[in-house]
Design a protein around this motif. Structure first.
Motif, PDB file in Angstrom:
ATOM      1  N   THR A   1       0.831  -1.196   0.000  1.00 10.00           N
ATOM      2  CA  THR A   1       0.000   0.000   0.000  1.00 10.00           C
ATOM      3  C   THR A   1       0.868   1.250   0.000  1.00 10.00           C
ATOM      4  O   THR A   1       1.946   1.288   0.603  1.00 10.00           O
TER       5      THR A   1
ATOM      6  N   LEU B   1       0.312   4.183   1.353  1.00 10.00           N
ATOM      7  CA  LEU B   1       0.405   4.877   2.632  1.00 10.00           C
ATOM      8  C   LEU B   1       1.557   4.323   3.469  1.00 10.00           C
ATOM      9  O   LEU B   1       2.313   5.082   4.086  1.00 10.00           O
TER      10      LEU B   1
ATOM     11  N   ILE C   1       3.058  11.910  -1.749  1.00 11.44           N
ATOM     12  CA  ILE C   1       1.667  12.224  -1.403  1.00 11.44           C
ATOM     13  C   ILE C   1       0.867  12.535  -2.657  1.00 11.44           C
ATOM     14  O   ILE C   1      -0.251  12.037  -2.851  1.00 11.44           O
ATOM     15  N   VAL C   2       1.421  13.362  -3.552  1.00 13.50           N
ATOM     16  CA  VAL C   2       0.714  13.709  -4.784  1.00 13.50           C
ATOM     17  C   VAL C   2       0.550  12.481  -5.675  1.00 13.50           C
ATOM     18  O   VAL C   2      -0.518  12.258  -6.258  1.00 13.50           O
TER      19      VAL C   2
ATOM     20  N   SER D   1       0.420   9.342  -4.714  1.00 15.65           N
ATOM     21  CA  SER D   1      -0.561   8.452  -4.082  1.00 15.65           C
ATOM     22  C   SER D   1      -1.981   8.965  -4.299  1.00 15.65           C
ATOM     23  O   SER D   1      -2.894   8.192  -4.594  1.00 15.65           O
ATOM     24  N   TYR D   2      -2.155  10.263  -4.149  1.00 11.84           N
ATOM     25  CA  TYR D   2      -3.493  10.841  -4.330  1.00 11.84           C
ATOM     26  C   TYR D   2      -3.969  10.661  -5.765  1.00 11.84           C
ATOM     27  O   TYR D   2      -5.112  10.290  -6.009  1.00 11.84           O
ATOM     28  N   ARG D   3      -3.081  10.909  -6.710  1.00 14.13           N
ATOM     29  CA  ARG D   3      -3.448  10.771  -8.125  1.00 14.13           C
ATOM     30  C   ARG D   3      -3.737   9.309  -8.473  1.00 14.13           C
ATOM     31  O   ARG D   3      -4.678   9.026  -9.218  1.00 14.13           O
TER      32      ARG D   3
ATOM     33  N   TYR E   1      -4.800   6.981  -6.380  1.00 10.24           N
ATOM     34  CA  TYR E   1      -6.061   6.611  -5.739  1.00 10.24           C
ATOM     35  C   TYR E   1      -7.243   7.211  -6.490  1.00 10.24           C
ATOM     36  O   TYR E   1      -8.289   6.584  -6.631  1.00 10.24           O
ATOM     37  N   GLN E   2      -7.060   8.423  -6.993  1.00 14.39           N
ATOM     38  CA  GLN E   2      -8.118   9.084  -7.742  1.00 14.39           C
ATOM     39  C   GLN E   2      -8.404   8.341  -9.053  1.00 14.39           C
ATOM     40  O   GLN E   2      -9.556   8.205  -9.456  1.00 14.39           O
ATOM     41  N   SER E   3      -7.372   7.847  -9.690  1.00 13.07           N
ATOM     42  CA  SER E   3      -7.547   7.162 -10.971  1.00 13.07           C
ATOM     43  C   SER E   3      -8.054   5.735 -10.820  1.00 13.07           C
ATOM     44  O   SER E   3      -8.887   5.280 -11.597  1.00 13.07           O
TER      45      SER E   3
ATOM     46  N   ASP F   1      -9.057   4.142  -7.678  1.00  8.33           N
ATOM     47  CA  ASP F   1      -9.861   3.884  -6.471  1.00  8.33           C
ATOM     48  C   ASP F   1      -9.220   2.838  -5.566  1.00  8.33           C
ATOM     49  O   ASP F   1      -9.908   2.056  -4.923  1.00  8.33           O
TER      50      ASP F   1
ATOM     51  N   ASP G   1      -5.191   2.002  -3.349  1.00  7.22           N
ATOM     52  CA  ASP G   1      -3.787   2.365  -3.111  1.00  7.22           C
ATOM     53  C   ASP G   1      -2.898   1.123  -3.049  1.00  7.22           C
ATOM     54  O   ASP G   1      -1.768   1.189  -2.622  1.00  7.22           O
TER      55      ASP G   1
END
Length: 119
Positions: A24, A26, A90-91, A93-95, A97-99, A101, A103
């Motif tokens: 993961t 995180l 962080i960026v 991971s966020y991108r 997860y956004q793409s 759904d 991590d």
């Protein structure tokens, strides 16, 4: 004191490496932060843990009374680099997860295979 610092640094590096090998994102982020903090402690320890006045020439001419400024400069550089790497992860991971759904890095591989088979 150096022995305690060596044990602490070893624990930070071991825990950070274990977390960075996780699936993961995180945990990878937390592992990177732990390794970064371990590196900072290593630089402090390598600079010989001693107390003294700042490295400003002035009153006393005894060089033993001054603290070496090189580890301090290396630590400041390592803090900035660690902050940049943390912000990038962080960026990223966020991108991700956004793409996707998710991590989980295994989902990244399966999404790449699906994306590659469409072309």
């Amino acid at each position: 004191m150096e022995f305690l610092m060596a044990i602490t640094i070893g624990v930070l590096f071991a825990a950070g490496t274990y977390l960075m090998l996780s699936r993961t994102l995180l945990r990878v982020l937390i592992g990177t932060c732990l390794v970064s903090h371990g590196t900072l402690l290593l630089l402090i320890t390598m600079g010989k843990l001693k107390r003294g006045v700042g490295p400003i020439l002035g009153g006393a001419l005894d060089s033993a009374a001054y603290v070496d400024p090189l580890p301090q400069a290396l630590i400041l550089t390592a803090i900035v680099i660690g902050f940049g790497v943390t912000a990038f992860i962080i960026v990223l991971s966020y991108r991700a997860y956004q793409s996707l759904d998710s991590d989980d890095t295994n989902d990244f591989i399966s999404a790449e295979e699906r994306h590659g088979s469409q072309h």
